[in-house]
Motif scaffolding. Structure first.
Motif, short mmCIF file in Angstrom:
data_model
loop_
_atom_site.label_atom_id
_atom_site.label_comp_id
_atom_site.label_asym_id
_atom_site.label_seq_id
_atom_site.Cartn_x
_atom_site.Cartn_y
_atom_site.Cartn_z
N ALA A 3 -2.19 -3.03 -1.32
CA ALA A 3 -3.01 -2.02 -0.69
C ALA A 3 -4.43 -2.03 -1.23
O ALA A 3 -5.39 -1.77 -0.52
CB ALA A 3 -2.37 -0.64 -0.90
N SER A 4 -4.57 -2.34 -2.52
CA SER A 4 -5.92 -2.32 -3.11
C SER A 4 -6.80 -3.39 -2.50
O SER A 4 -8.00 -3.21 -2.36
CB SER A 4 -5.83 -2.52 -4.62
OG SER A 4 -5.25 -3.77 -4.92
N LYS A 5 -6.22 -4.53 -2.10
CA LYS A 5 -7.00 -5.56 -1.44
C LYS A 5 -7.31 -5.17 -0.02
O LYS A 5 -8.43 -5.30 0.45
CB LYS A 5 -6.24 -6.89 -1.43
CG LYS A 5 -6.15 -7.58 -2.77
CD LYS A 5 -5.52 -8.93 -2.55
CE LYS A 5 -5.31 -9.65 -3.86
NZ LYS A 5 -4.70 -10.95 -3.67
N THR A 42 -3.39 -11.06 -11.75
CA THR A 42 -2.08 -10.63 -11.23
C THR A 42 -1.64 -11.42 -10.01
O THR A 42 -0.45 -11.52 -9.74
CB THR A 42 -2.13 -9.14 -10.85
OG1 THR A 42 -3.15 -8.93 -9.87
CG2 THR A 42 -2.43 -8.29 -12.08
N GLU A 43 -2.61 -11.96 -9.24
CA GLU A 43 -2.27 -12.76 -8.06
C GLU A 43 -3.18 -13.99 -8.01
O GLU A 43 -4.32 -13.95 -8.48
CB GLU A 43 -2.41 -11.96 -6.77
CG GLU A 43 -1.32 -10.93 -6.57
CD GLU A 43 -1.37 -10.30 -5.19
OE1 GLU A 43 -0.34 -9.73 -4.77
OE2 GLU A 43 -2.43 -10.35 -4.54
N VAL A 44 -2.63 -15.05 -7.40
CA VAL A 44 -3.38 -16.29 -7.27
C VAL A 44 -3.35 -16.74 -5.81
O VAL A 44 -2.28 -16.79 -5.19
CB VAL A 44 -2.80 -17.40 -8.16
CG1 VAL A 44 -3.60 -18.70 -7.99
CG2 VAL A 44 -2.79 -16.97 -9.62
N GLU A 45 -4.53 -17.01 -5.27
CA GLU A 45 -4.65 -17.58 -3.92
C GLU A 45 -4.79 -19.10 -4.06
O GLU A 45 -5.75 -19.60 -4.66
CB GLU A 45 -5.87 -17.00 -3.20
CG GLU A 45 -5.77 -15.50 -2.97
CD GLU A 45 -6.97 -14.94 -2.23
OE1 GLU A 45 -6.84 -13.85 -1.66
OE2 GLU A 45 -8.05 -15.58 -2.26
N GLU A 119 -8.15 -5.65 -7.67
CA GLU A 119 -7.21 -6.10 -8.69
C GLU A 119 -7.55 -7.53 -9.10
O GLU A 119 -8.10 -8.30 -8.31
CB GLU A 119 -5.78 -6.01 -8.20
CG GLU A 119 -5.41 -6.99 -7.11
CD GLU A 119 -3.94 -6.84 -6.71
OE1 GLU A 119 -3.18 -7.79 -6.93
OE2 GLU A 119 -3.58 -5.76 -6.19
N PRO A 120 -7.30 -7.91 -10.35
CA PRO A 120 -7.69 -9.24 -10.84
C PRO A 120 -6.96 -10.35 -10.08
O PRO A 120 -5.74 -10.51 -10.20
CB PRO A 120 -7.29 -9.20 -12.31
CG PRO A 120 -7.14 -7.76 -12.66
CD PRO A 120 -6.68 -7.10 -11.40
#
Length: 474
Positions: A3-5, A42-45, A119-120
């Motif tokens: 949701a933050s993205k 926390t996430e990687v694209e 978010e990071p």
């Protein structure tokens, strides 16, 4: 997607304070893991540039990304590279009988933060390989690597500097409605042309402040920004450097500008010709070649004069770029840009400090002698456009192609000698055996098939011009 993205579009609060400027320097898998862990990612694209330069790939939690680095990691179908700009696929089968998996291998040196998320989040560009470890020849990044290896075998090192033009336009959700310049801080849209206008750029100062902040956070080596000739048309210049690194930066910069514009409630477009009656948008490529060991320019002699290799490089560009035009002008809209009197070329003449020709040699000191290829549109895939430009120059150097004499007057007084539409460019590309031998038949066949499929899709569309002038008059 979290949701933050999802909630960041329209939020113009700027870059998060916790994001620090990043200079890519990660070299190994262990470096990459440390980089992610140290920043609390926390996430990687995982990004893969497709044939059109569109970012494809997958998003996953950082801990799963790290665990995947220790085995084969993520997979995507190889049909990713024959997907058209409309999301369709060619009718002809340009792959083998099966649509097999490709394995993604992150290039550690390309990891960067995604600065517009709260978010990071990290993004990393991936190379694609088959199960046996062989590279996927259709991948645009691999195509550029192949060309760079040709230079390495000669102990030559190409150096480039892209210049990228784009438009800001008003939000437009109806494709039948013409694009318009957006409203700036003054509350009024830009109607006239404000080439190099400082206040015209400052109309969108909050947007460009974010663009520069985001570029710095990603380690994108952008240089100057200025207003170009069209209404709300801008140009950004990159510092000169390694071709693969610069292609990566252009790829990421286009994504950055798209995302930043949306946060400021406008569109950014890299279409070659988005507005009727306005100049098109180019991606000019400044290129030179230096000795791989000493770094000395191969375009000048010890006496500071232009060398034979410089002349032959121009000769190769003149001979082969028309055959490779499909890689520099890859869409039906691309050819609307290549018309007289809009600072776009119509032929392959060259000249000194002459912006009416396809190949311009800027005034400079001997050490900075270079060639500016003015053919490529901003809509081109940067990996493929740079690969084509460097390959054509390389062929001139090894085959010793003499160039024509430079012209001093307008190139628009000479004949139009470039493909005028997409089918013409596809046919020339398909017949270019010398290019196929070095690019590889797999890539060339796939790229041509994609472009024929896009042309067929375009032919199904009836334009407003046809309805306006043919509906009741024929």
């Amino acid at each position: 997607m979290s949701a933050s993205k999802a909630g960041t579009t329209g939020d113009t609060t700027g870059i998060p304070a916790s994001v620090e400027p990043e200079t890519p320097g990660v070299q190994t898998t262990e470096d990459l893991i440390s980089w992610i862990q140290e920043r609390g990612i926390t996430e990687v694209e995982c990004l893969v540039p497709d044939m059109a330069g569109v970012p494809r790939g997958k998003i996953l939690p950082a801990h799963k990304f790290i665990s995947g680095l220790r085995d084969r990691g993520l997979r995507l179908p190889e049909s990713l590279f024959i997907q058209t700009i409309t999301g369709d696929y060619p009718e002809e089968d340009v792959m083998e009988d099966v649509d097999q998996d490709m394995y993604l291998r992150p290039d550690p040196a390309t990891v960067r933060v995604v600065p517009w998320y709260n978010e990071p989040t990290a993004q990393v560009i991936n190379d694609c390989f088959y199960r046996d470890g062989s590279p996927v020849d259709m991948a645009p990044r691999q195509v550029l690597r192949r060309v760079l290896r040709l230079y390495e075998e000669k102990n030559w090192k190409p150096v480039i500097a892209p210049e990228l033009e784009f438009y800001l336009v008003k939000i437009n959700t109806d494709p039948d409605y013409p694009l318009e310049p957006p409203v700036g801080r003054s509350g009024r849209p830009e109607i006239g042309r404000q080439a190099f206008g400082i206040d015209a750029v400052n109309e969108f100062d909050p947007l460009f402040e974010d663009v520069y902040d985001y570029a710095e956070a990603q380690g994108l080596d952008v240089d100057t920004l200025h207003h170009e000739s069209g209404a709300a048309q801008m140009e950004i210049n990159f510092e000169h450097g390694d071709p693969l690194s610069l292609a990566d930066q252009v790829f990421l910069f286009k994504r950055t500008v798209h995302q930043t514009a949306l946060r400021h409630n406008v569109y950014a477009t890299f279409m070659a010709k988005p507005l009727q009656g306005q100049p098109g948008s180019a991606m000019h490529i400044h290129q030179s070649v230096v000795d791989g060991l000493t770094g000395k320019s191969l375009f000048i002699t010890d006496d500071g004069l232009e060398s034979d290799l410089f002349r032959w490089h121009i000769g190769g560009l003149q001979k082969y770029l028309p055959q490779a035009m499909l890689l520099l002008a890859p869409h039906v809209n691309s050819y609307r840009r290549l018309v007289k009197n809009f600072s776009a070329p119509i032929n392959m003449h060259w000249g000194r400090d002459n912006r009416t020709v396809g190949l311009r040699v800027p005034n400079s000191d001997a050490r900075n002698t270079r060639i500016e290829n003015r053919l490529s549109g901003a809509d081109a895939n940067p990996y493929l456009a740079i690969a084509a430009s460097l390959l054509c120059g390389y062929l001139g150097m090894i085959d010793r192609h003499d160039p024509s004499k430079p012209i001093s007057g307008s190139g628009y007084t000479k004949a139009h000698a470039l493909p005028k539409h997409l089918p013409d460019a596809i046919e020339k590309f398909q017949q270019a055996k010398r290019l196929h031998d070095l690019f590889g038949d797999t890539f060339c066949s796939a790229f041509a098939a994609v472009k024929w499929a896009e042309w067929d899709a375009y032919q199904d569309v009836i334009s407003s011009w046809e309805r306006e002038f043919l509906l009741l008059n024929v």
